[in-house]
Design a protein around this motif. Structure first.
Motif, PDB file in Angstrom:
ATOM      1  N   MET A   1       0.844  -1.176   0.000  1.00  0.00           N
ATOM      2  CA  MET A   1       0.000   0.000   0.000  1.00  0.00           C
ATOM      3  C   MET A   1       0.889   1.238   0.000  1.00  0.00           C
ATOM      4  SD  MET A   1      -2.881   0.991   2.774  1.00  0.00           S
ATOM      5  CE  MET A   1      -4.417   1.181   1.967  1.00  0.00           C
ATOM      6  N   ASP A   2       0.545   2.153  -0.865  1.00  0.00           N
ATOM      7  CA  ASP A   2       1.304   3.393  -0.967  1.00  0.00           C
ATOM      8  C   ASP A   2       0.689   4.434  -0.039  1.00  0.00           C
ATOM      9  OD1 ASP A   2       2.981   5.416  -1.751  1.00  0.00           O
ATOM     10  OD2 ASP A   2       1.871   5.842  -3.600  1.00  0.00           O
ATOM     11  N   TRP A   3       1.302   4.618   1.138  1.00  0.00           N
ATOM     12  CA  TRP A   3       0.780   5.526   2.148  1.00  0.00           C
ATOM     13  C   TRP A   3       0.938   6.994   1.759  1.00  0.00           C
ATOM     14  CZ3 TRP A   3      -2.176   3.603   5.846  1.00  0.00           C
ATOM     15  CH2 TRP A   3      -2.039   2.257   6.156  1.00  0.00           C
ATOM     16  N   SER A   4       1.809   7.290   0.841  1.00  0.00           N
ATOM     17  CA  SER A   4       2.003   8.684   0.437  1.00  0.00           C
ATOM     18  C   SER A   4       0.813   9.222  -0.358  1.00  0.00           C
ATOM     19  CB  SER A   4       3.296   8.831  -0.376  1.00  0.00           C
ATOM     20  OG  SER A   4       3.174   8.096  -1.586  1.00  0.00           O
ATOM     21  N   GLY A   5      -0.007   8.320  -0.900  1.00  0.00           N
ATOM     22  CA  GLY A   5      -1.181   8.740  -1.667  1.00  0.00           C
ATOM     23  C   GLY A   5      -2.361   9.130  -0.788  1.00  0.00           C
ATOM     24  N   LEU A   6      -2.285   8.837   0.510  1.00  0.00           N
ATOM     25  CA  LEU A   6      -3.376   9.187   1.420  1.00  0.00           C
ATOM     26  C   LEU A   6      -3.193  10.615   1.937  1.00  0.00           C
ATOM     27  CD1 LEU A   6      -3.557   5.913   3.514  1.00  0.00           C
ATOM     28  CD2 LEU A   6      -5.015   6.585   1.616  1.00  0.00           C
ATOM     29  N   SER A   7      -4.231  11.411   1.783  1.00  0.00           N
ATOM     30  CA  SER A   7      -4.172  12.787   2.262  1.00  0.00           C
ATOM     31  C   SER A   7      -5.590  13.318   2.431  1.00  0.00           C
ATOM     32  CB  SER A   7      -3.400  13.680   1.288  1.00  0.00           C
ATOM     33  OG  SER A   7      -4.151  13.867   0.109  1.00  0.00           O
ATOM     34  N   PHE A   8      -5.658  14.511   2.944  1.00  0.00           N
ATOM     35  CA  PHE A   8      -6.940  15.183   3.108  1.00  0.00           C
ATOM     36  C   PHE A   8      -7.220  16.136   1.953  1.00  0.00           C
ATOM     37  CE2 PHE A   8      -6.188  14.027   7.584  1.00  0.00           C
ATOM     38  CZ  PHE A   8      -7.408  13.432   7.847  1.00  0.00           C
TER      39      PHE A   8
END
Length: 166
Positions: A1-8
């Protein structure tokens, strides 16, 4: 899972930068706050009246305020729209018709919460205040309101969540 793609970013774009979404959010919050307050205060006054006067009229009012819980939400909504959405009221598409609809739908829940708050206080304290010579309004604000406040805040929160979540 690419955690850098998660944002607000999507949340900020939708809620903050889009004026129509922001307006809808503010309308929902306003309806929740105002509708919750009006609903819980009306239910509290009815609950106090029913508890203090055990007449046939008081019991009829108690049944009438709880009646919408036994009717389908769709029937209530269509009835309110047909009654208030056209002549002579012309409230269709307004904030007021939504507020009336929400109050009609969720007043039974508010009534149950306020009945519990009134039951906690009991009749004796109000009677003692009356015997001591206090007027009805003074009894309400000095005896009933402080003791009922926690239950009424809980009832308001219930109405707020129901109205905003609809």
């Amino acid at each position: 899972m690419d955690w850098s793609g998660l944002s607000f970013e999507a949340f900020a774009t939708t809620l903050v930068r889009d004026p129509s979404t922001r307006e809808a959010f503010m309308n929902s919050m306003g309806l929740g706050i105002v509708g919750g307050f009006i609903g819980i205060m009306a239910a509290a006054l009815v609950s106090l009246y029913v508890q203090r006067r055990r007449t046939l009229l008081a019991q009829g009012i108690d049944v009438a305020i709880k009646m919408p819980a036994s009717i389908s939400n769709m029937v209530i909504a269509v009835g309110i729209l047909l009654l208030l959405g056209r002549e002579p009221f012309n409230l269709g598409g307004t904030w007021i018709i939504l507020l009336i609809g929400y109050l009609a739908l969720y007043l039974p829940q508010a009534s149950i919460a306020s009945d519990a708050s009134v039951a906690v206080v009991g009749k004796e304290l109000g009677e003692a205040s009356t015997v001591s010579g206090a007027k009805d309004w003074k009894t309400f604000f000095r005896v009933y309101a402080p003791l009922m406040l926690p239950g009424l805040v809980g009832g308001w929160a219930l109405l707020f969540i129901r109205i905003v979540g609809t």
